[in-house]
Design a protein around this motif. Structure first.
Motif, PDB file in Angstrom:
ATOM      1  N   ARG A 182       0.866  -1.270   0.145  1.00  0.00           N
ATOM      2  CA  ARG A 182       0.085  -0.151  -0.170  1.00  0.00           C
ATOM      3  C   ARG A 182       0.829   1.149  -0.233  1.00  0.00           C
ATOM      4  O   ARG A 182       0.517   2.085  -0.500  1.00  0.00           O
ATOM      5  N   LEU A 183       1.802   1.299   0.824  1.00  0.00           N
ATOM      6  CA  LEU A 183       2.598   2.442   0.957  1.00  0.00           C
ATOM      7  C   LEU A 183       3.488   2.684  -0.447  1.00  0.00           C
ATOM      8  O   LEU A 183       3.854   3.833  -0.773  1.00  0.00           O
ATOM      9  N   LYS A 184       3.952   1.467  -0.951  1.00  0.00           N
ATOM     10  CA  LYS A 184       4.726   1.510  -2.330  1.00  0.00           C
ATOM     11  C   LYS A 184       3.728   2.139  -3.447  1.00  0.00           C
ATOM     12  O   LYS A 184       4.274   3.149  -4.064  1.00  0.00           O
ATOM     13  N   THR A 185       2.594   2.012  -3.365  1.00  0.00           N
ATOM     14  CA  THR A 185       1.583   2.485  -4.126  1.00  0.00           C
ATOM     15  C   THR A 185       1.442   3.924  -4.072  1.00  0.00           C
ATOM     16  O   THR A 185       1.308   4.713  -4.781  1.00  0.00           O
ATOM     17  N   GLU A 186       1.346   4.054  -2.661  1.00  0.00           N
ATOM     18  CA  GLU A 186       1.188   5.631  -2.465  1.00  0.00           C
ATOM     19  C   GLU A 186       2.296   6.235  -2.551  1.00  0.00           C
ATOM     20  O   GLU A 186       2.226   7.579  -3.197  1.00  0.00           O
ATOM     21  N   LEU A 187       3.400   5.787  -2.361  1.00  0.00           N
ATOM     22  CA  LEU A 187       5.102   6.357  -2.756  1.00  0.00           C
ATOM     23  C   LEU A 187       4.881   6.954  -4.281  1.00  0.00           C
ATOM     24  O   LEU A 187       5.252   7.947  -4.724  1.00  0.00           O
ATOM     25  N   ILE A 188       4.493   6.005  -5.303  1.00  0.00           N
ATOM     26  CA  ILE A 188       4.626   6.130  -6.763  1.00  0.00           C
ATOM     27  C   ILE A 188       3.795   7.200  -7.164  1.00  0.00           C
ATOM     28  O   ILE A 188       3.926   8.356  -7.705  1.00  0.00           O
ATOM     29  N   THR A 189       2.491   7.087  -6.334  1.00  0.00           N
ATOM     30  CA  THR A 189       1.509   8.185  -6.698  1.00  0.00           C
ATOM     31  C   THR A 189       1.959   9.632  -6.286  1.00  0.00           C
ATOM     32  O   THR A 189       1.866  10.474  -6.906  1.00  0.00           O
ATOM     33  N   ASN A 190       2.415   9.566  -4.944  1.00  0.00           N
ATOM     34  CA  ASN A 190       2.808  10.931  -4.338  1.00  0.00           C
ATOM     35  C   ASN A 190       4.018  11.574  -5.168  1.00  0.00           C
ATOM     36  O   ASN A 190       4.225  12.629  -5.259  1.00  0.00           O
ATOM     37  N   VAL A 191       5.186  10.429  -5.452  1.00  0.00           N
ATOM     38  CA  VAL A 191       6.246  11.168  -6.031  1.00  0.00           C
ATOM     39  C   VAL A 191       6.034  11.609  -7.557  1.00  0.00           C
ATOM     40  O   VAL A 191       6.398  12.703  -7.797  1.00  0.00           O
ATOM     41  N   SER A 192       4.874  10.828  -8.112  1.00  0.00           N
ATOM     42  CA  SER A 192       4.317  11.225  -9.423  1.00  0.00           C
ATOM     43  C   SER A 192       3.738  12.684  -9.226  1.00  0.00           C
ATOM     44  O   SER A 192       3.985  13.696 -10.077  1.00  0.00           O
ATOM     45  N   HIS A 193       3.010  13.067  -8.254  1.00  0.00           N
ATOM     46  CA  HIS A 193       2.246  14.082  -8.288  1.00  0.00           C
ATOM     47  C   HIS A 193       3.117  15.356  -7.654  1.00  0.00           C
ATOM     48  O   HIS A 193       3.231  16.431  -8.226  1.00  0.00           O
ATOM     49  N   ASP A 194       4.152  15.126  -6.733  1.00  0.00           N
ATOM     50  CA  ASP A 194       4.984  16.141  -6.193  1.00  0.00           C
ATOM     51  C   ASP A 194       5.858  16.395  -7.436  1.00  0.00           C
ATOM     52  O   ASP A 194       6.500  17.604  -7.314  1.00  0.00           O
ATOM     53  N   LEU A 195       6.297  15.636  -8.257  1.00  0.00           N
ATOM     54  CA  LEU A 195       7.238  16.104  -9.217  1.00  0.00           C
ATOM     55  C   LEU A 195       6.541  16.714 -10.427  1.00  0.00           C
ATOM     56  O   LEU A 195       7.024  17.443 -10.937  1.00  0.00           O
ATOM     57  N   ARG A 196       5.495  16.386 -10.847  1.00  0.00           N
ATOM     58  CA  ARG A 196       4.654  16.562 -11.882  1.00  0.00           C
ATOM     59  C   ARG A 196       4.060  18.189 -11.583  1.00  0.00           C
ATOM     60  O   ARG A 196       4.004  18.958 -12.512  1.00  0.00           O
ATOM     61  N   THR A 197       3.602  18.477 -10.390  1.00  0.00           N
ATOM     62  CA  THR A 197       3.284  19.909  -9.942  1.00  0.00           C
ATOM     63  C   THR A 197       4.225  21.031 -10.325  1.00  0.00           C
ATOM     64  O   THR A 197       4.034  21.807 -11.142  1.00  0.00           O
ATOM     65  N   PRO A 198       5.547  20.920  -9.748  1.00  0.00           N
ATOM     66  CA  PRO A 198       6.287  21.979 -10.236  1.00  0.00           C
ATOM     67  C   PRO A 198       6.872  21.922 -11.584  1.00  0.00           C
ATOM     68  O   PRO A 198       6.889  22.820 -12.471  1.00  0.00           O
ATOM     69  N   LEU A 199       7.021  20.587 -12.240  1.00  0.00           N
ATOM     70  CA  LEU A 199       7.382  20.565 -13.363  1.00  0.00           C
ATOM     71  C   LEU A 199       6.126  20.810 -14.562  1.00  0.00           C
ATOM     72  O   LEU A 199       6.524  21.578 -15.679  1.00  0.00           O
ATOM     73  N   THR A 200       5.123  20.720 -14.148  1.00  0.00           N
ATOM     74  CA  THR A 200       3.957  21.426 -15.320  1.00  0.00           C
ATOM     75  C   THR A 200       4.092  22.940 -14.969  1.00  0.00           C
ATOM     76  O   THR A 200       3.961  23.476 -16.256  1.00  0.00           O
TER      77      THR A 200
END
Length: 738
Positions: free
Chosen positions: A516-534
């Protein structure tokens, strides 16, 4: 086909050569002599004749002289006197024997019988009293009993003497007593006698007529044996000169002639076998010379044999060798018996039997040769002989015994039960021969065998239950505990399996949590990287517009600068957490004042606390608190915890920062009121990208507590998180150095 014929011929010659060698070893001492009279058979007959001649003829047993030498010892008197107990015990025994019979005579009013019984009883009582009153009285009774035994012995000797004279009638003898000149003769002696043996004055025949009366060797059984088991009659020794011989005439008129004839036939037979054996050996060195390749051809039998463990192969070869040698010896003895006890019908039956056994010997010798060759080749050609030895039956047995005694209690119990069952089997066989043994067997079976059997069955049943529930555990059914019964090794095993079940459940729970944490990690990393990158991509496109004013361009560049810094910080934090988790980070410890370190960290954020409408309360000692830490890493821990309070504290509340020493440890804690509801598992807050702000409206990366946790672990410290409603507290404990 030709090769197979040569192989069979070679095997036959080897078998016959070995057979002749075995017969030579066994029979050569008896038949490779000059004549029958030098054989062991005749020598045994001669010795028996000499012994019985001296006992029955030269110095026969004299009953009257033996009676004169009778001696009664005091020990014999005492043993006779007290054999049935003391005086009172023997008298009471006699009285009890006659009491019932006398009462019966009184009831039947038979006065005559009563008087006779009383007289007989009193006579026995008087005899017993006399035994205790006079040694001479007892001595005379013992003497008479010994005289009776001597007479019985003398009568038996007369019977044996007649049997001796009849059995050895083919011997003629002439002996003279050197001391008194008395002569003993039977038959006549001539120079043409087949056999003669002489005794001279320098080497006389010595005869001693001492005897042991009532010994079992003399087959004398008497009623007085119960009182006089046996006694020695010391006789005299005498020297004799003379000779004994066997005339030629006795060859045709006695059993000796038959034995003489059969000996010569057997001798010729064995010589023929030995000569043919020599010819077989010559053949093996010439036209039938064996080659090892003859025995190495591949076959199903060879493959099956080589699949057996090496020690089983060796044991089979040894067993077959013993069987073949035993059969060879049996065939040789059977040949002798056929010659001695000649019977045409029996000869045919025995010959067929010997041919069958000889064929079995042939098969056995062939099996031995092939077995030795195949085993030797497997050892010689095997690159790793250790593997064969490890697969040996005895090695596996020893390994199994070693494993059995890994738990000494269980090993001892298992061996004890096996011994009890083995002895029970032997006892059952013994009990079938005797009622007394049967009673003992039943008692032992009831008190030892039955409890051991019940214990064994209960343990096996318990083991089956454990195995069944273990199988359920292997299939993922972890709901029920295994029942622990008693304190046996199996009960301990059940307890260990229960502990293992709990461990598996916990591991599965942790695995699910990790997934579960691994899934959340992937989701969160994707979100936190995508926001400034966008944002970077969007504002970069806006900057491409040539109609932008300087103010707009400056504003867009400021946004790009902030988002790039945010992206850089996020990536650096992620790399740092990864390095700490993998252990690829080094720390340099030195003695630092943690009081000063905390003051500096707070000083950098005092203005931020003021702007955030948070009231900062600091509780720390004035004196220094020293600890061996990596200053840069520990600064990161303190800074991360303080920054977290700035991001997640409810406005208008107080933030407490505490530093204190508890015994040998230094404790740093930060306590605040959270602006977000803390309904997550408190321990998960130290996971990577886990934030109290689940909607992720704040500017945090979610790595602050994870980095702090990793740094504290590297310092062998402890970081704990406590939540009480909206009250959030983080405590760091490390070892101090005063």
């Amino acid at each position: 086909m030709k090769n197979k014929g040569k192989l069979l011929l070679t095997l036959f010659l080897i078998t016959w050569a070995v057979f002749s060698i075995v017969l030579f070893v066994k029979q050569a001492p008896n038949y490779l002599v000059k004549s029958y009279f030098q054989s062991d058979t005749f020598q045994s007959t001669k010795e028996s004749f000499i012994d019985q001649l001296g006992h029955y003829v030269l110095m026969p047993f004299d009953a009257e002289k033996a009676k004169e030498t009778i001696n009664v010892t005091q020990g014999e008197i005492e043993e006779y006197r007290y054999r049935y107990g003391s005086l009172t015990e023997q008298v009471e025994s006699i009285q009890s024997q006659y009491r019932g019979r006398i009462m019966e005579a009184e009831e039947s009013k038979d006065s005559t019988l009563k008087e006779l019984l009383i007289e007989e009883r009193d006579k026995k009582i008087a005899d017993i009293k006399a035994n205790f009153e006079s040694d001479d009285y007892v001595k005379e009774k013992i003497r008479k009993q010994k005289e009776q035994l001597i007479d019985e012995y003398a009568a038996e000797q007369e019977k044996y003497k007649k049997s001796f004279l009849n059995e050895f009638s083919y011997f003629s003898y002439h002996f003279v007593n050197i001391d008194n000149g008395k002569k003993f003769e039977s038959g006549t002696q001539q120079k043409s006698d087949l056999f003669t043996e002489s005794y001279e004055d320098k080497n006389p025949l010595i005869v001693n007529n001492s005897v042991n009366i009532n010994s079992y060797d003399n087959n004398v059984y008497s009623e007085v044996q119960d009182t006089i088991p046996e006694f020695q009659i010391d006789g005299e020794s005498a020297r004799y000169e003379g000779s004994f011989s066997i005339p030629k005439s006795m060859l045709s008129s006695s059993n000796l002639g038959t034995d003489y004839q059969y000996f010569n036939i057997a001798k010729i037979t064995f010589i023929v076998i030995w000569v043919t054996g020599i010819l077989a050996i010559v053949g093996l060195f010439t036209f039938a010379r064996p080659k090892m390749d003859m025995f190495r051809e591949s076959s199903n039998v060879k493959d099956a044999f080589l699949r057996l463990p090496i020690d089983v192969r060796i044991i089979l070869i040894i067993v077959v060798s013993f069987i073949s040698f035993g059969l060879m010896e049996y065939i040789g003895n059977s040949l002798i018996n056929n010659i001695i006890y000649f019977n045409p019908i029996n000869l045919i039956t025995s010959s067929v039997e010997e041919l069958i056994f000889l064929f079995i010997v042939f098969i056995s010798v062939a099996a031995i040769i092939f077995g030795i060759t195949w085993t030797w080749d497997s050892i010689k050609n095997e690159p790793k002989i250790e593997e064969q030895l490890k697969n040996a039956m005895l090695y596996r047995l020893a390994d199994g015994l070693r494993d059995l005694f890994l738990n000494r209690s269980l090993g001892v119990q298992s061996v004890a039960i096996l011994i009890i069952f083995f002895l029970a089997g032997i006892g059952f066989v013994g009990a079938s021969y005797s009622v007394e043994l049967l009673m003992i067997y039943i008692l032992l079976l009831f008190f030892i065998g039955l409890p051991a059997g019940i214990l064994f069955l209960r343990r096996i049943g318990y083991l089956n239950r454990i195995m069944r529930q273990t199988e359920d555990m292997a299939r993922g059914r972890l709901t029920n505990d295994i029942k622990v019964k008693g304190k046996s090794p199996l009960a301990k095993h059940a307890a260990n399996l229960n502990a293992l079940r709990e461990g598996v459940k916990k591991s599965m729970s942790e695995q699910a949590k990790s997934e579960r944490l691994k899934t959340e990690l992937i989701t969160n990393v994707s979100h936190d990287l995508r926001t400034p990158l966008t944002s970077i991509i969007t504002y970069t496109d806006l900057l491409k517009n040539p109609d932008l004013t300087d103010e707009q361009r400056k504003q867009y560049i400021d946004v790009l600068d902030k988002k790039s810094a945010r992206l850089k910080t996020l990536i650096e934090d992620l790399f740092e957490v990864s390095k700490m988790a993998s252990g690829n980070i080094e720390i340099t410890k030195q003695k630092l004042d943690l009081t000063q370190l905390v003051q500096q960290a707070i000083g950098e954020h005092e203005e931020a606390f003021s702007l955030s409408n948070l009231e900062l309360r600091i509780l720390m000692p004035e004196e220094p608190l020293y600890a061996y830490v990596d200053g840069q890493k520990m600064w990161r821990v303190i800074d991360n915890l303080i920054v977290n309070t700035l991001k997640y504290s409810l406005e208008g509340t107080r933030v407490y920062v505490t530093l204190k020493q508890i015994e040998s440890n230094i404790e740093f804690s930060v306590k605040n009121v959270s602006k977000y509801e803390l309904n997550e598992n408190v321990q998960e807050l130290t996971e990577r990208f886990k934030r109290a702000d689940a909607s992720r409206h704040t500017d945090g990366s979610g790595l602050g507590l994870a980095i702090a946790q990793s740094i504290v672990d590297l310092h062998n410290g402890r970081l704990t998180v406590e939540v009480d409603g909206d009250l959030f507290k983080v405590t760091v404990t490390i070892v101090g150095n005063s």
